[in-house]
Structures are given as C-alpha cells and as structure tokens.
Motif scaffolding. Structure first.
Motif: not given
Length: 369
Positions: A90-95, A112-119
């Motif tokens: 959620r913190q990554l998405q906010r950034m 688990a964070i890989a999808s956020g990195v792709r976003k």
C-alpha cells in the motif's frame, strides 16, 4: 582475531563484473541532459523496525545525501512497513499515485512486492532495490555481498572454536526470515564454510527477524540438545543474537558459547566488549546509504553515464537477469577492531559504547570514554 576485509570483487551471488567501459570515453556525467532538475522526490520504503539501523542510520543518511545532491531542493518521502508485506504494498502504491520520481525499495517480502514493482514500471517510475533484492522489473540494486557476509560469520565461528573444532561440535543456526532473500544468501554463505566442519544440530528460519522469535527458537534448541552441548551459535544478525543470549541466560548458561551477528548494533558492540557475543559483521551503512541516494538522484535526473558508473556490477533475481548493481564491502567486527571500524567511521563514540557498567570491560578492550 585478524580483521577480515571483504573485497567486492570476490562476490559469489551470481554477479558478473563489468568494466568501466560503460563510460563513454568522451563523455562525463555532466554531459547528460537531465530528465529532471533538483526538485525531485525520492520514495524510500524500508521493511521493519526490529533492526534499529533503519531508523537510526539508513533513513537520515539517505535524506541528508539527497538534500546535499539537490541543493536542498530534493525531498525524501519515507515509509516503514513494520514487517507487514501488505502495508508495504500500500505504501508503494501511494508513492506511485503521488508520482515519486524514483523509489528506493527494501522489501519485506521480495516475491510479494513484484506486482507493485511492475505497477511502478508501468507508471514510468524507476525502482532501485535497496539492501534486499526485490523481484519484478527492478532498475538497479545496491547491497552488501550477502553470501560473503555468511562466509565471514562462518569463518569467525570456526576461529572462535579454535584448532580443536570438529564434526563432533554441535552448533545451532538461527537464520533470518524465510521471506527475505538476503537471509537465504547469508545462510548459504555460512553453510559453505561450516558444512563438514561441525554438526548443525538445529537450524531455524526466524519469522520476521524478531529477537523474541529467536529467543523462543533457542529455548527449544537448548531443551532438545542440552545447554552444555551447544558449542557455538550462528546468529544471522545482532537482533537474533540478543534473543539467543536471553535464552541462554534464562537456561542458566554462564559461560556463553561463541555467537555471531551482523549489523554492528550498539547493543551488539557492547556485548562484544563484555564477551557475550563473539563478533558482528560491520556493514558501513553510511557508504551504502549515500551510494543509494546518489543512484536514486542520478536515475531521476537522467544522468545515464553517471548511473552506469555507479552500477557497474550485475546480479540476478528469480525474475530478471543482469540487474545493474553496486556491492559494498563488509568487515568482521570483533573486540580487536572496534576503534578501527564503528568508532573511526563515526557510527558510535566511545562514550556511546562505554557506559559506567562497562567501564572495566572497555578498559580491557582498550576503549576510553
């Protein structure tokens, strides 16, 4: 024990070194046309607070370096996940939503964070993995040579056991969290040294790197192996070492066996002075943090030649090969070199280490307030 300095060139974690040929012979970092000026936002995502180094050193050093490199116009947006992978996502998405110019990411759960990195990649925001290698389309990675950290710990343990060390000696391995790829590399490095030299009577992966979990695990090991049969303990970091010491003392052990560590936490340095912990791995965080800040700023500003010079090595993740990287050397910290490491580099003053209760031990170690 002699000081063990680890050369980056000796790395064993699927790293291939590239020469400085990446630098244009006729160019310099100033030749690039920056994508942005000094008014940039660097997102910084750190994984947990169990290790006090994150709050005490990493964040403030990165913040200060970003400000220095951007003439106080750049800013660091900081968030700590407190060992919660969902919270970090959620913190990554906010950034991403707030359009950070570049993100430094130290993952709680690398997979688990890989999808956020792709976003972030889809949004055009570079992500630099910091200290732990995240999966996904990472732009670069900065860390210490993790397998060599484990090897240094393993060698130190054998040296502490002495020439009579043998396969009959039973040791306990207290590894880090199974969700942290660094923990796996520390463990692999240690096993490379220890296998066939001693008997690993019990081995644990410590959930969330929490000292209280290490204390619980160590109590289990003591009950199963016997407190007098444990010749040494491999602790992957200083927080775990602290939990191990508590468990051993609670079991009535007075002459503590050699215990390793990592991170050169103040409490661990004090335990080394008193002899409760044999060693720690000193990882010069100022160097790592300042290098990370420089990588983030140059990436955000589009200074490609300078960025290439900062990341002339390569590492592999499960999802990407040949990630540009920078590996920082480490040192085995013992009683013999406290002054030449954490004090010399300004992490601690002698007065920080030498409390009144430790005055006699500090004097014996050659430390003065």
């Amino acid at each position: 024990m002699r000081r063990i300095a680890i050369s980056v060139a000796a790395t064993t974690i699927s790293v291939s070194l590239t020469g400085c040929g990446a630098l244009d012979a006729t160019g310099s970092s100033d030749d690039a046309s920056p994508a942005k000026g000094d008014d940039i936002t660097v997102g910084l995502l750190l994984p947990e607070k169990s290790n006090p180094q994150y709050e005490q050193f990493h964040y403030p050093i990165i913040k200060a370096k970003v400000e220095s490199l951007t003439r106080s116009q750049g800013r660091v947006e900081y968030a700590n996940a407190e060992a919660d992978a969902g919270k970090q996502a959620r913190q990554l998405q906010r950034m991403i939503d707030e359009r950070a110019d570049v993100i430094l990411l130290d993952p709680v759960d690398a997979h688990a964070i890989a999808s956020g990195v792709r976003k972030a990649k889809e949004a055009g925001i570079p992500v630099i993995a910091y200290d732990r290698l995240a999966e996904g389309p990472i732009d670069a990675y900065i860390t210490f040579d993790n397998e060599l950290v484990g090897e240094v710990q393993g060698r130190s343990l054998l040296e502490a056991l002495g020439e009579d060390a043998g396969i009959s000696d039973k040791i306990v391995m207290m590894n880090g969290s199974s969700t942290d790829p660094n923990a796996k590399q520390f463990k692999a490095g240690a096993l490379h040294v220890l296998d066939g030299k001693v008997t690993i009577a019990k081995s644990f992966d410590t959930k969330d790197w929490k000292p209280q979990n290490a204390e619980k695990n160590m109590t289990e090991a003591i009950n199963e192996i016997g407190k007098n049969n444990i010749k040494a303990v491999y602790a992957a970091n200083d927080g775990l070492a602290g939990g191990i010491v508590k468990a051993l003392k609670a079991a009535g052990v007075t002459g503590l066996p050699p215990i390793t560590g990592q991170d050169a936490e103040l409490s661990a340095v004090q335990r080394i002075v008193t002899g409760e912990q044999y060693m720690s791995v000193y990882k010069p965080y100022p160097q790592e943090a300042e290098n990370a800040a420089e990588m983030a700023v140059t990436k955000a500003q589009g200074k490609d030649i300078q960025f290439d010079a900062l990341t002339s090595q390569r590492v592999d993740s499960p999802t990407r090969k040949g990630i540009p990287a920078r590996l920082v050397p480490v040192v085995a910290l013992t009683k013999d070199n406290i002054k030449d490491t954490v004090i010399r580099d300004g992490m601690y003053k002698p007065s920080d280490i030498c409390t009144p209760e430790l005055a006699a031990d500090c004097a014996a170690t050659g430390l003065k307030k």
